[in-house]
Write an enzyme that holds these catalytic residues in place. Structure first.
Site, PDB file in Angstrom:
ATOM      1  N   ARG A 105       0.829  -1.216   0.000  1.00 43.77           N
ATOM      2  CA  ARG A 105       0.000   0.000   0.000  1.00 43.77           C
ATOM      3  C   ARG A 105       0.857   1.257   0.000  1.00 43.77           C
ATOM      4  NH1 ARG A 105      -4.865   0.723   4.177  1.00 43.77           N
ATOM      5  NH2 ARG A 105      -3.181   1.061   5.630  1.00 43.77           N
ATOM      6  N   THR A 109      -1.560   7.571  -0.748  1.00 42.43           N
ATOM      7  CA  THR A 109      -2.811   7.383  -1.515  1.00 42.43           C
ATOM      8  C   THR A 109      -3.610   6.171  -1.029  1.00 42.43           C
ATOM      9  OG1 THR A 109      -1.773   5.891  -3.103  1.00 42.43           O
ATOM     10  CG2 THR A 109      -1.650   8.271  -3.575  1.00 42.43           C
ATOM     11  N   ASP A 201      -0.361  -2.779  12.264  1.00 40.50           N
ATOM     12  CA  ASP A 201       0.172  -3.162  10.959  1.00 40.50           C
ATOM     13  C   ASP A 201       0.580  -4.635  11.017  1.00 40.50           C
ATOM     14  OD1 ASP A 201       2.233  -3.714   8.931  1.00 40.50           O
ATOM     15  OD2 ASP A 201       1.951  -1.606   8.415  1.00 40.50           O
ATOM     16  N   ASP A 204       4.234  -5.569  10.144  1.00 43.57           N
ATOM     17  CA  ASP A 204       5.181  -5.143  11.185  1.00 43.57           C
ATOM     18  C   ASP A 204       5.093  -6.056  12.402  1.00 43.57           C
ATOM     19  OD1 ASP A 204       5.931  -3.082   9.563  1.00 43.57           O
ATOM     20  OD2 ASP A 204       4.972  -1.504  10.717  1.00 43.57           O
TER      21      ASP A 204
HETATM   22  C1  PRP Z   1      -1.391  -4.600   4.450  1.00 43.77           C
HETATM   23  C2  PRP Z   1      -2.214  -5.866   4.518  1.00 43.77           C
HETATM   24  C3  PRP Z   1      -2.997  -5.814   3.224  1.00 43.77           C
HETATM   25  C4  PRP Z   1      -3.225  -4.347   3.040  1.00 43.77           C
HETATM   26  C5  PRP Z   1      -4.639  -4.021   3.426  1.00 43.77           C
HETATM   27  O1  PRP Z   1      -0.286  -4.773   3.648  1.00 43.77           O
HETATM   28  O2  PRP Z   1      -1.461  -7.020   4.661  1.00 43.77           O
HETATM   29  O3  PRP Z   1      -2.300  -6.368   2.119  1.00 43.77           O
HETATM   30  O4  PRP Z   1      -2.318  -3.658   3.916  1.00 43.77           O
HETATM   31  O5  PRP Z   1      -4.942  -2.715   3.158  1.00 43.77           O
HETATM   32  P1  PRP Z   1      -6.000  -2.295   2.049  1.00 43.77           P
HETATM   33  O6  PRP Z   1      -7.196  -3.162   2.228  1.00 43.77           O
HETATM   34  O7  PRP Z   1      -6.280  -0.853   2.366  1.00 43.77           O
HETATM   35  O8  PRP Z   1      -5.370  -2.444   0.691  1.00 43.77           O
HETATM   36  P2  PRP Z   1       0.778  -3.611   3.341  1.00 43.77           P
HETATM   37  O9  PRP Z   1       0.415  -2.906   2.078  1.00 43.77           O
HETATM   38  O10 PRP Z   1       0.965  -2.761   4.564  1.00 43.77           O
HETATM   39  O11 PRP Z   1       2.091  -4.405   2.988  1.00 43.77           O
HETATM   40  P3  PRP Z   1       3.012  -5.330   3.937  1.00 43.77           P
HETATM   41  O12 PRP Z   1       2.215  -6.545   4.284  1.00 43.77           O
HETATM   42  O13 PRP Z   1       4.161  -5.633   3.046  1.00 43.77           O
HETATM   43  O14 PRP Z   1       3.396  -4.534   5.149  1.00 43.77           O
HETATM   44  N1  URA Z   2      -2.897  -2.968   6.896  1.00 43.69           N
HETATM   45  C1  URA Z   2      -2.580  -3.394   8.133  1.00 43.69           C
HETATM   46  O1  URA Z   2      -1.616  -4.153   8.300  1.00 43.69           O
HETATM   47  N2  URA Z   2      -3.349  -3.000   9.166  1.00 43.69           N
HETATM   48  C2  URA Z   2      -4.402  -2.188   9.007  1.00 43.69           C
HETATM   49  O2  URA Z   2      -5.078  -1.859  10.004  1.00 43.69           O
HETATM   50  C3  URA Z   2      -4.712  -1.735   7.717  1.00 43.69           C
HETATM   51  C4  URA Z   2      -3.936  -2.150   6.666  1.00 43.69           C
END
Ligand code: PRP
Ligand code: URA
Length: 209
Positions: A105, A109, A201, A204
């Protein structure tokens, strides 16, 4: 939530594990262990209506009927956080193939940025289960589903831990054919696109970043 493609999985063990995952004091080591355990439970619940194929089996005493899963299963974790659910699903469905989808993400945006795709070529043959613990705006899940469909997937389910109503609406609107299985339906998103109350997150918390 009256979307008829949305299934909230209710089970005392899921409720107990969600509490541990939400707790800010839970460190990555325990978070990964509990995410693995709850993923096994989700896998059992989601696979409840899978078709089976009858086979013959010899017990030490006589012949009897046995069963195999009738359809190919592909697990498709969305990187990174979906990886935290993969082993739990594989422990219960070891014959599954795995396809990886890399999406991140954009923090401003909130739109998903694509960076990786590698999945079995014969997705049209069976059931594909997208794994991602968080369904927030729904942008990442909708994009993952687009990629899988462009690559042949027809029978797809989405498995997540925590969903926001906004994400369920978005995925239902773009992919009404996809069943969304979820362990908890939370209240709303905050101004930065995080789920409230949520668990923070997920990537994380799994990887300690
Ligand atoms: C997180 C999560 C989803 C996304 C959800 O991933 O694992 O893939 O956010 O958010 P959305 O419904 O608004 O798209 P992130 O993009 O933070 O990547 P990561 O798992 O690599 O930290
Ligand atoms: N992605 C995450 O990991 N946590 C949230 O709450 C939203 C998006």
């Amino acid at each position: 939530m009256n979307q008829n493609n949305f299934i909230l999985l209710e089970h005392p063990l899921i409720k107990r594990d969600m509490t541990i995952l939400r707790d800010r004091q839970t460190a990555p080591e325990e978070f990964r262990m509990v995410l693995n355990r709850i993923s096994r439970i989700l896998a059992v619940e989601i696979s409840k209506n899978f078709n089976v194929q009858e086979i013959n089996v010899d017990t030490p005493l006589e012949k009897t009927k046995g069963y195999l899963l009738a359809d190919q299963i592909v697990l498709a974790p969305v990187l990174r956080a979906g990886l935290g659910m993969l082993n739990g699903f594989l422990e219960v469905i070891p014959e599954a193939k795995v396809g990886h989808i890399g999406l991140k993400r954009d923090e401003e945006t909130l739109n998903p940025i694509y960076y990786y795709y590698k999945a079995p070529v014969d997705l049209d043959k069976g059931i594909t289960i997208v794994l991602d613990p968080m369904l927030a705006t729904g942008g990442s899940a909708a994009e993952a589903l687009n990629y899988l469909k462009e690559n042949g997937a027809k029978n797809i389910a989405l498995a997540c831990l925590v969903a926001a109503p906004e994400g369920v609406k978005k995925v239902s609107a773009c992919h009404s054919d996809v069943k969304i299985f979820c362990a908890a339906l939370d209240r709303q998103l905050n101004s930065k696109g995080y789920i409230l109350p949520g668990l923070g997150d997920a990537g994380d918390r799994i990887f300690g970043t």
